[in-house]
Scaffold this motif. Structure first.
Motif, PDB file in Angstrom:
ATOM      1  N   UNK A   1     124.100  49.432  64.819  1.00 37.54           N
ATOM      2  CA  UNK A   1     123.047  50.157  64.108  1.00 37.54           C
ATOM      3  C   UNK A   1     121.675  49.719  64.603  1.00 37.54           C
ATOM      4  N   UNK A   2     121.503  48.414  64.822  1.00 36.32           N
ATOM      5  CA  UNK A   2     120.197  47.896  65.234  1.00 36.32           C
ATOM      6  C   UNK A   2     120.362  46.627  66.044  1.00 36.32           C
ATOM      7  N   UNK A   3     119.458  46.464  67.008  1.00 37.60           N
ATOM      8  CA  UNK A   3     119.332  45.229  67.775  1.00 37.60           C
ATOM      9  C   UNK A   3     117.893  44.775  67.578  1.00 37.60           C
ATOM     10  N   UNK A   4     117.720  43.620  66.932  1.00 36.62           N
ATOM     11  CA  UNK A   4     116.388  43.163  66.533  1.00 36.62           C
ATOM     12  C   UNK A   4     116.060  41.812  67.153  1.00 36.62           C
ATOM     13  N   UNK A   5     114.913  41.727  67.760  1.00 38.41           N
ATOM     14  CA  UNK A   5     114.416  40.478  68.313  1.00 38.41           C
ATOM     15  C   UNK A   5     114.029  39.541  67.169  1.00 38.41           C
ATOM     16  N   UNK A   6     114.399  38.275  67.264  1.00 34.83           N
ATOM     17  CA  UNK A   6     114.136  37.309  66.193  1.00 34.83           C
ATOM     18  C   UNK A   6     112.634  37.190  65.911  1.00 34.83           C
ATOM     19  N   UNK A   7     111.818  37.166  66.947  1.00 31.70           N
ATOM     20  CA  UNK A   7     110.371  37.039  66.739  1.00 31.70           C
ATOM     21  C   UNK A   7     109.821  38.216  65.942  1.00 31.70           C
ATOM     22  N   UNK A   8     110.314  39.400  66.230  1.00 31.56           N
ATOM     23  CA  UNK A   8     109.884  40.589  65.502  1.00 31.56           C
ATOM     24  C   UNK A   8     110.304  40.518  64.046  1.00 31.56           C
TER      25      UNK A   8
ATOM     26  N   UNK B   1     110.801  37.829  62.252  1.00 28.95           N
ATOM     27  CA  UNK B   1     110.010  36.816  61.559  1.00 28.95           C
ATOM     28  C   UNK B   1     108.585  37.283  61.271  1.00 28.95           C
ATOM     29  N   UNK B   2     108.088  38.258  62.032  1.00 29.88           N
ATOM     30  CA  UNK B   2     106.735  38.772  61.824  1.00 29.88           C
ATOM     31  C   UNK B   2     106.654  39.806  60.713  1.00 29.88           C
ATOM     32  N   UNK B   3     107.791  40.333  60.289  1.00 35.81           N
ATOM     33  CA  UNK B   3     107.811  41.365  59.259  1.00 35.81           C
ATOM     34  C   UNK B   3     108.508  40.847  58.005  1.00 35.81           C
ATOM     35  N   UNK B   4     107.783  40.770  56.904  1.00 33.42           N
ATOM     36  CA  UNK B   4     108.370  40.262  55.662  1.00 33.42           C
ATOM     37  C   UNK B   4     109.536  41.137  55.203  1.00 33.42           C
ATOM     38  N   UNK B   5     109.385  42.456  55.284  1.00 33.39           N
ATOM     39  CA  UNK B   5     110.440  43.366  54.838  1.00 33.39           C
ATOM     40  C   UNK B   5     111.706  43.205  55.677  1.00 33.39           C
ATOM     41  N   UNK B   6     111.538  43.120  56.985  1.00 26.84           N
ATOM     42  CA  UNK B   6     112.700  42.971  57.856  1.00 26.84           C
ATOM     43  C   UNK B   6     113.359  41.613  57.646  1.00 26.84           C
ATOM     44  N   UNK B   7     112.553  40.573  57.491  1.00 26.97           N
ATOM     45  CA  UNK B   7     113.110  39.242  57.230  1.00 26.97           C
ATOM     46  C   UNK B   7     113.872  39.228  55.914  1.00 26.97           C
ATOM     47  N   UNK B   8     113.321  39.872  54.891  1.00 29.57           N
ATOM     48  CA  UNK B   8     114.007  39.964  53.599  1.00 29.57           C
ATOM     49  C   UNK B   8     115.333  40.707  53.738  1.00 29.57           C
ATOM     50  N   UNK B   9     115.360  41.764  54.555  1.00 32.16           N
ATOM     51  CA  UNK B   9     116.587  42.527  54.783  1.00 32.16           C
ATOM     52  C   UNK B   9     117.651  41.656  55.449  1.00 32.16           C
TER      53      UNK B   9
END
Length: 101
Positions: A17-24, A26-34
């Motif tokens: 579904x998604x491939x997400x870079x760790x740095x990205x 960590x920069x987004x609170x919503x994505x980190x919460x997800x």
């Protein structure tokens, strides 16, 4: 198509579904919460102690096809960069007859 994500783990490309870079992340609170929520729900399929570069989210193909509301997500961590993983996916999708003439 099968994508190798490191640590002897391979995934079906159609389940990603998604491939997400760790740095990205960590920069987004919503994505980190997800991501943290997926970990709390025991969706983490593998665990690397260090050198995590990428988060990969997969799902069961049936939940996409049937449009069911499910919690069949799995989270994988990889020490391979998101760029390299995306290149692997794109390389597998090339028409080799055109490339090789």
């Amino acid at each position: 198509m099968i994508i190798h994500i490191g640590e002897n783990i391979s995934l079906l490309g159609k389940s990603i579904v998604a491939i997400l870079d760790v740095k990205t992340v960590l920069e987004s609170k919503d994505t980190k919460d997800f991501i943290d929520d997926l970990i709390k729900k025991n969706c983490l399929a593998n665990n690397l102690e260090k050198n995590i570069k990428t988060y990969i989210i997969t799902t069961d193909d049936n939940s996409i096809i049937n449009r069911k509301k499910t919690n069949k997500y799995k989270l994988y961590v990889s020490n391979i960069s998101s760029t390299s993983l995306l290149k692997r996916i794109n390389m597998n999708e090339l028409d080799w007859r055109k490339v090789n003439g």
